[in-house]
Design a protein around this motif. Structure first.
Motif, PDB file in Angstrom:
ATOM      1  N   ALA A 191       0.596  -1.127   0.124  1.00 44.48           N
ATOM      2  CA  ALA A 191       0.089   0.146  -0.061  1.00 44.48           C
ATOM      3  C   ALA A 191       1.029   1.222   0.193  1.00 44.48           C
ATOM      4  O   ALA A 191       0.669   2.216  -0.678  1.00 44.48           O
ATOM      5  CB  ALA A 191      -0.902  -0.128   1.222  1.00 44.48           C
ATOM      6  N   GLY A 212      -4.354   3.196  -1.869  1.00 46.45           N
ATOM      7  CA  GLY A 212      -3.858   2.121  -0.562  1.00 46.45           C
ATOM      8  C   GLY A 212      -4.968   1.116  -0.252  1.00 46.45           C
ATOM      9  O   GLY A 212      -4.340   0.131  -0.324  1.00 46.45           O
ATOM     10  N   VAL A 257      -1.957   3.325   7.488  1.00 48.34           N
ATOM     11  CA  VAL A 257      -2.475   2.215   6.794  1.00 48.34           C
ATOM     12  C   VAL A 257      -3.082   1.205   8.107  1.00 48.34           C
ATOM     13  O   VAL A 257      -2.148   0.401   8.677  1.00 48.34           O
ATOM     14  CB  VAL A 257      -1.711   1.237   6.129  1.00 48.34           C
ATOM     15  CG1 VAL A 257      -2.215  -0.125   5.221  1.00 48.34           C
ATOM     16  CG2 VAL A 257      -1.255   1.965   4.793  1.00 48.34           C
ATOM     17  N   ASN A 260      -5.737  -2.710   8.195  1.00 49.07           N
ATOM     18  CA  ASN A 260      -5.446  -3.692   7.134  1.00 49.07           C
ATOM     19  C   ASN A 260      -5.602  -5.215   7.795  1.00 49.07           C
ATOM     20  O   ASN A 260      -4.707  -5.367   8.718  1.00 49.07           O
ATOM     21  CB  ASN A 260      -4.201  -3.264   6.567  1.00 49.07           C
ATOM     22  CG  ASN A 260      -3.611  -4.524   5.861  1.00 49.07           C
ATOM     23  OD1 ASN A 260      -4.220  -5.147   5.122  1.00 49.07           O
ATOM     24  ND2 ASN A 260      -2.195  -4.614   6.012  1.00 49.07           N
TER      25      ASN A 260
END
Length: 414
Positions: A191, A212, A257, A260
């Motif tokens: 990402a 992303g 991020v 995830n």
């Protein structure tokens, strides 16, 4: 190291049979310690921990799925779609998938509602079949806990709080859980690679979030939260969202991020980038943030406590220009990772200030540490985060995207 994701005949990778067995063993161990005869959970992470069943995002708010784990039996899944189809796909649940319980969260407002009564009838009958009707029942993961407690109490069944039982099971990761967490951290790097390549003037924060998220699903993610993406003036004071603001030359942009998920296991990783060449002021601010996070990482080891880690961070909220620790609690914080984004233990100066006791770090814990550097009234803010495994020798940083220096993107000068 993170191995490949797919099953092969030439290398031992994640062993899912072992993963399920060891998770269930840990859950039963903690259930036995609790004194409860059984636990019932509506929490999607705990459902997955006990059965490997994945509760999809649209189904979570309705609390349509749950699992009953008797102390002397195997987990029973309620609401796993068509039972015969679920058992075909998940043979380790053979004979233990039942239709869903009534949707009491949606329709019931008190313990006498028919949906609650039917639920108590079904669970009470199962407890009796296992000879557990006289033992406490632990309840976890439902907003209707008070209603259910009253209803079970009227049937003579004592109810206790179930969350600490499964928290204690999940806080120490097994070998296969750790490997899955290495893979999810590896996915976050894909990402960041896509995002870093896309950073340029004119692209919007929301565009980078979309890039992303797409990269994560291409890597096999089964879920992700919205990424955090803040640029320019949105980086100070610290915020965690994204807008349609376009990036401009000279902006700092930090991206998380977060959430995830690969096979249910989460990563949470912040990195900060610069749109073009960074100024000396921006580089110095970045260095402040880097030293803050790696100072905390340096003390992670078995036997240290969450307070030992927090003590490596600024000793006053005045560092960020505030008077109260509560105002800056997110500015330097740590949290456990696993099947949820925020597992025990928690780490912050705020927790120390309000008098929460220390928690000892143990081998197998995975902790996300995140720090922020930005002066009140300033133009820029920097956010960094690493995911760290507690090992017998100290620690292992699971996140590998470069962090030592501020990464400059969109360099037409080169």
């Amino acid at each position: 190291m993170a191995l490949g994701k797919y099953a092969v005949d030439y290398e031992q990778r994640v062993n899912y049979d072992r993963l399920r067995r060891e998770r269930l063993d840990r859950a039963k161990e903690q259930l036995n310690k609790s004194g409860a005869g059984a636990i019932i959970t509506w929490d999607e992470a705990n459902i997955r921990y006990l059965t490997s069943y994945y509760v999809t995002t649209p189904m979570r708010p309705a609390e349509m799925q749950c699992v009953l784990l008797p102390r002397n039996g195997e987990p029973i899944l309620f609401g796993g779609g068509t039972p015969s189809e679920t058992e075909r796909r998940m043979p380790w649940l053979q004979g233990r998938v039942q239709p869903g319980l009534p949707p009491f969260k949606v329709v019931a407002h008190n313990e006498d509602h028919i949906a609650v009564q039917v639920t108590v009838d079904i669970i009470g009958k199962l407890l009796a079949e296992y000879g557990l009707e006289k033992e406490p029942l632990a309840i976890d993961g439902t907003v209707c806990g008070v209603i259910l407690e009253r209803a079970f109490k009227k049937r003579g069944i004592e109810v206790i709080h179930g969350k600490p039982i499964l928290d204690a099971a999940r806080v120490i990761k097994t070998h296969d859980e750790i490997e899955l967490m290495r893979i999810t951290c590896q996915n976050s790097e894909s990402a960041f690679a896509a995002i870093a390549e896309a950073i340029r003037p004119g692209i919007r924060e929301c565009d980078l979030v979309g890039i992303g998220v797409k990269a994560l699903y291409q890597e096999g993610a089964d879920h992700t939260e919205d990424l955090v993406c803040c640029s320019g003036y949105n980086t100070n004071p610290y915020g965690w969202s994204f807008t349609d603001k376009p990036l401009r030359p000279g902006d700092l942009v930090y991206i998380d991020v977060d959430g995830n998920s690969y096979q249910g296991y989460k990563s949470c990783v912040y990195r900060t980038f610069c749109v073009g060449k960074a100024t000396q002021e921006q580089k110095e601010l970045y260095q402040e943030c880097y030293e803050m996070i790696y100072g905390a990482i340096s003390v992670i080891k078995e036997g240290a406590t969450n307070h030992d880690v927090a003590l490596k961070w600024p000793d006053s909220p005045q560092y960020w220009g505030f008077k109260d620790w509560a105002e800056v609690m997110p500015y330097a914080v740590g949290h456990g990772l696993g099947l949820t984004l925020h597992d025990p233990p928690g780490i912050s100066r705020y927790m120390m200030a309000v008098g929460l006791p220390p928690t000892e770090l143990k081998v197998g814990m995975v902790i996300a540490l995140e720090t922020y550097a930005g002066h009140k009234g300033g133009k820029h803010g920097v956010r960094l985060e690493e995911d760290v495994l507690v090992t017998k020798d100290g620690y292992e940083v699971l996140t590998r995207w470069p962090v030592k220096e501020l990464m400059e993107c969109w360099l037409p000068y080169n």
